[in-house]
Design an enzyme around this catalytic site. Structure first.
Site, PDB file in Angstrom:
ATOM      1  N   MET A   1       0.822  -1.202   0.000  1.00  0.00           N
ATOM      2  CA  MET A   1       0.000   0.000   0.000  1.00  0.00           C
ATOM      3  C   MET A   1       0.864   1.263   0.000  1.00  0.00           C
ATOM      4  SD  MET A   1      -2.913  -1.191   2.755  1.00  0.00           S
ATOM      5  CE  MET A   1      -3.885   0.317   2.600  1.00  0.00           C
ATOM      6  N   HIS A   2       0.217   2.395  -0.241  1.00  0.00           N
ATOM      7  CA  HIS A   2       0.736   3.746   0.012  1.00  0.00           C
ATOM      8  C   HIS A   2       1.741   4.283  -1.004  1.00  0.00           C
ATOM      9  CE1 HIS A   2      -1.229   2.962   3.779  1.00  0.00           C
ATOM     10  NE2 HIS A   2      -0.279   2.171   4.228  1.00  0.00           N
TER      11      HIS A   2
ATOM     12  N   ASP B   1      -2.559  -4.957   0.521  1.00  0.00           N
ATOM     13  CA  ASP B   1      -2.015  -6.230   0.996  1.00  0.00           C
ATOM     14  C   ASP B   1      -2.658  -6.731   2.282  1.00  0.00           C
ATOM     15  OD1 ASP B   1      -0.822  -4.261   2.544  1.00  0.00           O
ATOM     16  OD2 ASP B   1       1.231  -4.826   2.051  1.00  0.00           O
TER      17      ASP B   1
END
Length: 489
Positions: free
Chosen positions: A81-82, A240
């Site tokens: 992520m991110h 995830d």
């Protein structure tokens, strides 16, 4: 041929692709690695071209393994992520992508919270401005690399960029998008007020579709190069942690069951039916791929602490030997306390500058005491997470996952510290399995995510670890933390 769904997990160290039957059985797997770039202290980046190369390699190998025995019906996406993949108007990558663990955005986070008060940001998005999130990366780019910022027409999360490459369509889904820092959790769409206040164009952000929805079809070029069918549906998927939860069968319909991961980091996952932020934003609140929400509490150095300890202070000593020595030491390690903040801390302190330590060392302590104190310190850092989360969740038991959960000793310490029953599962495919299950929904094999979760939920084995008296140990831990951290206990 038997239908299977392909699940992709675009991780930090590599990409995994698996094929899963409608019953949840894994029948094929392929992996590829790629480098992590650290051009400056605190910076972590990857070249998206490396993700694409890894996907081509693994999907080609997977198609070869499937042969004429299985028929792919969908590709589901999951991954780290991110991260921020910055694209120009032609969809070309502008610069390497800063990742989830990149720490360059401290000033950008401060700017965001000067513009949108932290309390309002938490109420709207579920989280404060966090250095690893995607939105601060865009604000950073505007200040640090204005020439690159001027070229940005689109910004995609890592798995969504891969989806764009596979299909030609730019979309995202709520579980990953809620880790950007600009998604209104109640509306499950971009928060216009936040973006407007920051002077950012909402058109940079992709359309948000359900996690199980078809984001596009596999292009002819990718079909030819991998051997997978042209037009194969590509499913939006999940970030995830949400992807791993789908693979474990964790859902808003069972808010009493969460998970506890003892991987490099320690993670507590708790499903929720409604978006109820922790008032101070000390626990991450994200959308779940099943249409609900989830809390995510992260302690950064769990099994990572043990790996560091073995590598630096006991090189060459087998983990089994260290564990036997720790088991021989008494509960509480004869007063020795370990603070597992080797890389700063996320939940519940959100402080990248916290550092680790052993407190109370004496001549009477040996290596077994050091090891046991480390195991106890990680467990108690998870207790801190749970205590912050507890008023807002209904957790009654946890699935224990991750490499550290293979240790009966560590599970007895963690279970006693958390005061929650634990269970194990043999499933180890993680986010890739969840992505494949969402693919089964998107392909119409199941009519809903809830139906798919019920049909593919892994078997659980309830654990009965030794019950230890961790109360006095936790009290000593909190007293030591207050003394060395500056935080009030």
């Amino acid at each position: 041929m038997k239908p299977v769904s392909v699940g992709i997990d675009l991780g930090t160290s590599g990409l995994k692709a698996i094929a899963v039957t409608a019953e949840g059985e894994r029948v094929a797997e392929a992996n590829a690695s790629y480098p992590l770039l650290t051009p400056k202290p605190g910076w972590t980046e990857q070249n998206p071209v490396d993700w694409v190369g890894a996907a081509r390699k693994t999907l080609s190998e997977l198609a070869e393994h499937l042969g004429g025995q299985y028929q792919p019906v969908a590709i589901g996406l999951s991954g780290q992520m991110h991260g921020a993949t910055f694209l120009d108007a032609k969809g070309e990558v502008i610069r390497p992508a800063p990742l989830w663990n990149d720490q360059r955005t401290g000033e950008a986070c401060a700017e965001i919270e000067r513009t949108v008060p932290r309390k309002e940001l938490i109420q709207r998005t579920g989280n404060p401005a966090v250095t690893g999130f995607q939105l601060p990366k865009l604000v950073w780019l505007r200040e640090a690399e204005p020439e690159n910022f001027a070229r940005v027409a689109h910004m995609l999360l890592p798995k969504d960029y891969l989806g764009y490459v596979l299909t030609g369509r730019m979309v995202t889904e709520p579980s990953d998008a809620s880790g950007v820092g600009a998604l209104n959790l109640a509306a499950k769409n971009w928060d216009r007020d936040i973006l407007s206040a920051l002077g950012l164009n909402q058109e940079i952000f992709p359309e948000v579709i359900p996690s199980y929805a078809v984001s596009g079809k596999l292009s002819a070029e990718w079909a030819k190069s991998t051997g997978l069918p042209e037009g194969l549906p590509v499913i939006a998927g999940a970030g995830d942690n949400a992807g791993a939860a789908v693979g474990l069968g964790l859902s808003k319909s069972r808010p009493d069951m969460g998970s506890m991961s003892l991987g490099t980091s320690g993670v507590l996952f708790a499903p929720l039916e409604t978006p109820t932020p922790e008032p101070e934003g000390r626990i991450h609140l994200f959308c779940h791929a099943d249409g609900g929400y989830h809390f995510l509490g992260v302690t950064l150095s769990a099994a990572g602490s043990l790996q560091w300890y073995r590598d630096k202070l006991a090189p060459g000593v087998p983990f089994d030997e260290l564990m036997r020595e720790a088991e021989a030491a008494p509960v509480g390690s004869d007063g020795l306390v370990f603070m597992p903040y080797l890389a700063g801390e996320r939940s519940p302190y959100l402080d990248p500058d916290l550092r680790g330590s052993w407190l109370g060392l004496s001549l009477a302590h040996g290596r077994g005491h050091l090891t046991r104190a480390l195991l106890e310190g990680v467990a108690l850092s998870l207790r801190d997470v749970l205590e912050t989360m507890r008023p807002l969740v209904k957790l009654e038991r946890l699935l224990a996952i991750g490499g550290g959960s293979r240790s009966d000793l560590w599970l007895s310490i963690v279970g006693s510290a958390l005061h929650l029953p634990l269970a194990r599962t043999e499933i180890e495919e993680g986010p890739a399995r969840g992505a494949a299950i969402l693919g089964l929904v998107g392909a119409g094999v199941y009519g809903s995510v809830a139906e798919a979760l019920e049909a593919t939920a892994p078997q659980q084995t309830a654990l009965q670890p030794e019950q230890l008296d961790m109360g006095p140990v936790y009290a000593r831990y909190k007293k030591g933390f207050a003394a060395v951290s500056g935080f009030k206990s």
